[in-house]
Design a protein around this motif. Structure first.
Motif, PDB file in Angstrom:
ATOM      1  N   PRO A 131       1.696   6.316  -9.346  1.00  0.00           N
ATOM      2  CA  PRO A 131       1.940   7.539 -10.126  1.00  0.00           C
ATOM      3  C   PRO A 131       3.213   8.274  -9.734  1.00  0.00           C
ATOM      4  N   GLU A 132       3.584   8.232  -8.428  1.00  0.00           N
ATOM      5  CA  GLU A 132       4.788   8.952  -8.001  1.00  0.00           C
ATOM      6  C   GLU A 132       6.020   8.057  -7.976  1.00  0.00           C
ATOM      7  N   GLY A 133       5.918   6.847  -8.533  1.00  0.00           N
ATOM      8  CA  GLY A 133       7.049   5.929  -8.535  1.00  0.00           C
ATOM      9  C   GLY A 133       6.870   4.823  -7.513  1.00  0.00           C
ATOM     10  N   GLN A 134       7.976   4.346  -6.956  1.00  0.00           N
ATOM     11  CA  GLN A 134       7.922   3.222  -6.014  1.00  0.00           C
ATOM     12  C   GLN A 134       7.714   3.720  -4.590  1.00  0.00           C
ATOM     13  N   VAL A 135       6.853   3.005  -3.868  1.00  0.00           N
ATOM     14  CA  VAL A 135       6.625   3.290  -2.453  1.00  0.00           C
ATOM     15  C   VAL A 135       6.737   1.980  -1.682  1.00  0.00           C
ATOM     16  N   THR A 136       7.171   2.087  -0.435  1.00  0.00           N
ATOM     17  CA  THR A 136       7.316   0.915   0.421  1.00  0.00           C
ATOM     18  C   THR A 136       6.401   1.057   1.627  1.00  0.00           C
ATOM     19  N   ILE A 137       5.650  -0.003   1.919  1.00  0.00           N
ATOM     20  CA  ILE A 137       4.698   0.024   3.030  1.00  0.00           C
ATOM     21  C   ILE A 137       4.980  -1.146   3.952  1.00  0.00           C
ATOM     22  N   ARG A 138       5.197  -0.847   5.219  1.00  0.00           N
ATOM     23  CA  ARG A 138       5.312  -1.902   6.223  1.00  0.00           C
ATOM     24  C   ARG A 138       3.932  -2.172   6.791  1.00  0.00           C
ATOM     25  N   THR A 139       3.520  -3.423   6.730  1.00  0.00           N
ATOM     26  CA  THR A 139       2.153  -3.770   7.080  1.00  0.00           C
ATOM     27  C   THR A 139       1.973  -3.836   8.596  1.00  0.00           C
ATOM     28  N   GLN A 140       0.743  -3.548   9.030  1.00  0.00           N
ATOM     29  CA  GLN A 140       0.374  -3.654  10.435  1.00  0.00           C
ATOM     30  C   GLN A 140      -1.000  -4.293  10.521  1.00  0.00           C
TER      31      GLN A 140
END
Length: 315
Positions: free
Chosen positions: A204-213
């Protein structure tokens, strides 16, 4: 001999590895082969081969010329077969590269149907998750799941690829469902293969980037699949990979308003040539018909595949 025959001799020298070996295959003396290669170089005004007493090697011009010559020879061979048979019957062996899981799940099970329709064709199917050098390694085409950038290769989109966040009921019972991206990043185990990190999601807020752990690191997407099914954590998976598990409840979608960019697709990628070999065209057409814009693996998943209004603009 014609100029076309000179090109044929050149291609045979490269495939055979030496002029003497090419001469034996074509019933010509090494002297004749050498003379024809020199004549070809003189006509082109460039050196095609570097010669030593023990071996030959292509120059940069020779490499580019060879790639185009074999395409021409293949087209001529197919044209002759068309006239002889009265139909454009594809024949020969295809060398195809594909991602490991996708090839096992969605190419191999359909080859019997393909061979029945094309009895003169064979397929050499190499499964690996890294991108191969199609031209350098002699592939006719590669199947790729990616957001493709501009290149010297031609790509045909075969199907959309939907990737969604999912976890097993057992994991969610222990850890609860994430309620937001911040909750996902701070309180949950995110599983990904090395080449799938980080996650780039659209919501909803656009693109997000998540670094996995996660407590496990792997280069295998199939290992990630087995871990998410076993309840180790949350993963970003394609519906072609987990469709049956979603339908039977072994996996559940989490944060359904987020998913990978819809610019990622399933593509057939092949060298940029003026003439596409019949065997390549037939195989690509077969896959395009088999998958299409609404692939069979997405059947019954409509509720999960409806994008929120704000993410439709990205589609």
């Amino acid at each position: 001999m014609s100029d076309f025959t000179d090109m044929e001799i050149y291609a045979r020298v490269i495939s055979a590895g030496s002029m003497s070996a090419a001469g034996r295959e074509m019933n010509l003396s090494p002297a004749v082969v050498s003379k024809r290669i020199r004549r070809l170089e003189e006509r082109l005004g460039t050196r095609l081969l570097q010669r030593t007493t023990r071996q030959i090697a292509m120059t940069e011009s020779g490499q580019g010329f060879y790639e185009r010559v074999i395409a021409i020879l293949a087209s001529v061979e197919e044209a002759e077969a068309y006239v002889a048979d009265g139909a454009a019957q594809a024949r020969g062996t295809l060398k195809v590269a594909a991602p490991t899981s996708f090839g096992r799940l969605h190419i191999a099970p359909h080859l019997a149907k393909f061979f029945k329709a094309n009895p003169d064709l064979g397929v050499n199917l190499d499964l690996e998750d890294s991108f191969v050098d199609i031209v350098g390694e002699g592939y006719d085409l590669a199947i790729r799941i990616a957001e493709l950038s501009d290149s010297s290769l031609v790509a045909r989109r075969l199907a959309p690829v939907h990737r969604i966040l999912c976890a097993s009921p057992a994991y969610l019972q222990r850890h609860g469902e994430p309620q937001s991206i911040a909750d996902l990043m701070e309180n949950h185990i995110c599983l990904a293969a090395a080449n799938q990190d980080p996650w780039r999601l659209v919501g909803p807020e656009g693109q997000v980037t998540i670094r996995t752990q996660a407590p496990i690191r792997t280069n295998s997407s199939e290992v990630v699949r087995e871990c998410v099914l076993a309840g180790v954590g949350i993963a970003l998976r394609s519906t072609w990979d987990i469709g049956p598990e979603l339908r039977d409840g072994k996996l559940k979608v989490v944060l359904p308003e987020y998913r990978a960019s819809s610019k990622v697709g399933l593509f057939a990628v092949y060298p940029s040539r003026r003439f596409l070999a019949a065997k390549v065209r037939v195989f690509i057409d077969f896959l395009a018909t088999l998958y299409g814009p609404d692939p069979y693996w997405d059947e019954g998943l409509d509720d999960w595949l409806k994008l929120p209004e704000r993410t439709r603009e990205d589609a």
